[in-house]
Design a protein around this motif. Structure first.
Motif, PDB file in Angstrom:
ATOM      1  N   TYR A  84       0.825  -1.196   0.000  1.00 34.89           N
ATOM      2  CA  TYR A  84       0.000   0.000   0.000  1.00 34.89           C
ATOM      3  C   TYR A  84       0.868   1.258   0.000  1.00 34.89           C
ATOM      4  O   TYR A  84       2.046   1.221   0.369  1.00 34.89           O
ATOM      5  CB  TYR A  84      -0.874   0.042   1.259  1.00 34.89           C
ATOM      6  N   VAL A  85       0.222   2.345  -0.372  1.00 39.61           N
ATOM      7  CA  VAL A  85       0.774   3.669  -0.086  1.00 39.61           C
ATOM      8  C   VAL A  85       0.007   4.182   1.124  1.00 39.61           C
ATOM      9  O   VAL A  85      -1.203   4.419   1.050  1.00 39.61           O
ATOM     10  CB  VAL A  85       0.609   4.635  -1.274  1.00 39.61           C
ATOM     11  N   PHE A  86       0.678   4.280   2.261  1.00 43.34           N
ATOM     12  CA  PHE A  86       0.070   4.819   3.476  1.00 43.34           C
ATOM     13  C   PHE A  86       0.250   6.343   3.466  1.00 43.34           C
ATOM     14  O   PHE A  86       1.376   6.829   3.324  1.00 43.34           O
ATOM     15  CB  PHE A  86       0.716   4.213   4.717  1.00 43.34           C
ATOM     16  N   VAL A  87      -0.849   7.061   3.607  1.00 44.69           N
ATOM     17  CA  VAL A  87      -0.814   8.517   3.515  1.00 44.69           C
ATOM     18  C   VAL A  87      -1.282   9.110   4.837  1.00 44.69           C
ATOM     19  O   VAL A  87      -2.397   8.835   5.294  1.00 44.69           O
ATOM     20  CB  VAL A  87      -1.713   9.027   2.366  1.00 44.69           C
ATOM     21  N   ALA A  88      -0.436   9.923   5.470  1.00 44.53           N
ATOM     22  CA  ALA A  88      -0.731  10.430   6.814  1.00 44.53           C
ATOM     23  C   ALA A  88      -0.395  11.904   6.938  1.00 44.53           C
ATOM     24  O   ALA A  88       0.459  12.431   6.206  1.00 44.53           O
ATOM     25  CB  ALA A  88       0.066   9.644   7.863  1.00 44.53           C
ATOM     26  N   ASN A  89      -1.066  12.557   7.872  1.00 44.61           N
ATOM     27  CA  ASN A  89      -0.630  13.898   8.265  1.00 44.61           C
ATOM     28  C   ASN A  89       0.647  13.764   9.078  1.00 44.61           C
ATOM     29  O   ASN A  89       0.989  12.688   9.557  1.00 44.61           O
ATOM     30  CB  ASN A  89      -1.719  14.622   9.056  1.00 44.61           C
ATOM     31  N   HIS A  90       1.368  14.862   9.223  1.00 41.87           N
ATOM     32  CA  HIS A  90       2.701  14.812   9.860  1.00 41.87           C
ATOM     33  C   HIS A  90       2.738  15.833  10.992  1.00 41.87           C
ATOM     34  O   HIS A  90       2.669  17.034  10.760  1.00 41.87           O
ATOM     35  CB  HIS A  90       3.757  15.155   8.811  1.00 41.87           C
ATOM     36  N   MET A  91       2.845  15.338  12.235  1.00 49.56           N
ATOM     37  CA  MET A  91       2.753  16.230  13.388  1.00 49.56           C
ATOM     38  C   MET A  91       4.042  16.320  14.186  1.00 49.56           C
ATOM     39  O   MET A  91       4.385  17.391  14.690  1.00 49.56           O
ATOM     40  CB  MET A  91       1.603  15.778  14.301  1.00 49.56           C
ATOM     41  N   SER A  92       4.762  15.203  14.363  1.00 48.94           N
ATOM     42  CA  SER A  92       5.954  15.234  15.207  1.00 48.94           C
ATOM     43  C   SER A  92       6.940  14.161  14.768  1.00 48.94           C
ATOM     44  O   SER A  92       6.704  13.440  13.792  1.00 48.94           O
ATOM     45  CB  SER A  92       5.569  15.021  16.677  1.00 48.94           C
TER      46      SER A  92
END
Length: 270
Positions: free
Chosen positions: A69-77
């Protein structure tokens, strides 16, 4: 302040040990993706040992046999880049998109190479896009999942404007689904001088929510919106939960802590 300082010191002392062992294996040419997953588990246990609570939901929505898969996430820390390999163990091997300059760091560079990362220079967006699609497609065809943070920088807030479509473009090019990940990792705060070294605030849980796989072949724009909708909705839910449970925010960044403890960055964020 002591309840923030003491967990932070305890964590970074352990993290330095984990990093040193990984660097030694890298120097010997024996560090691989499986070792990095083990290291991620060790860092997660270290965070839990100082009081950080992990809330992980939606893993049952992912068909772990249906990848890569391509895992797509927001980036916080810095936390998500350290901990996601352990959470995604069933999807291993996984890799990240990282700045090429990070591979030139002493100690850290060889460790990062264990992920077989996709590197970008961030000088020319078109060149970076072509590199991510070409190298990412090659990794995916080898059965390696790719974790993408479409935001240019880490941020505590989510903005659709700054959340680009690179994850969707890579998934379409490779013919694989995307899996959205919403995360809230403010328990690991950014440092003022060294971004990867900040206070650890155990009162804030580390949250990861996984959505169902999203096909991209038919309508990429709609798929990209679905990813953003999922992340936005989960962040709104968590904000509502926390609205009556404020967590303490230290006055200082974690860099003074790093100087006192002698700790260095664990693994730089992509």
């Amino acid at each position: 302040m002591s309840r923030v300082v003491l967990p932070s010191v305890a964590f970074y002392v352990q993290a330095v040990g984990h990093m040193s062992r990984a660097a030694f294996k890298a120097a010997c040419g024996r560090l691989d993706n499986a070792d990095l997953v083990k290291g991620s588990h060790a860092l997660r246990r270290s965070l839990e040992s100082v009081g950080v609570r992990f809330e992980i939901s939606g893993l049952d929505r992912v068909d772990w046999q249906g990848g890569p898969y391509v895992f797509v996430a927001n980036h916080m820390s810095a936390l998500e880049t350290q901990i996601l390999p352990s959470i995604l163990e069933r999807a291993a091997p996984c890799t990240f998109v990282v700045k090429s300059s990070l591979l030139r760091y002493p100690i850290l560079g060889p460790v990062l190479r264990g992920f077989d990362p996709i590197t970008v220079d961030r000088a020319d967006p078109r060149t970076d896009l072509r590199r991510v699609i070409e190298a990412g497609t090659e990794r995916l065809r080898r059965g390696m999942s790719v974790i993408v943070f479409p935001q240019a920088h880490r941020t505590a807030t989510f903005s659709r404007k700054s959340f680009n479509s690179i994850g969707m473009r890579l998934a379409r090019a490779a013919g694989v689904p995307m899996v959205p990940i919403a995360l809230d990792t403010a328990t690991w705060m950014p440092g003022r001088l060294i971004k990867d070294i900040g206070w650890i605030v155990p009162e804030r849980p580390a949250r990861f929510a996984f959505g169902e796989a999203i096909a991209t072949a038919a309508d990429g724009a709609t798929a990209h919106r679905e990813v953003m909708n999922f992340i936005e909705a989960r962040l709104a839910e968590w904000e509502a939960i926390d609205s009556n449970q404020p967590a303490p925010i230290p006055d200082d960044a974690g860099d003074a802590l790093a100087i006192r403890s002698g700790a260095g960055p664990v693994t730089p964020s992509p």
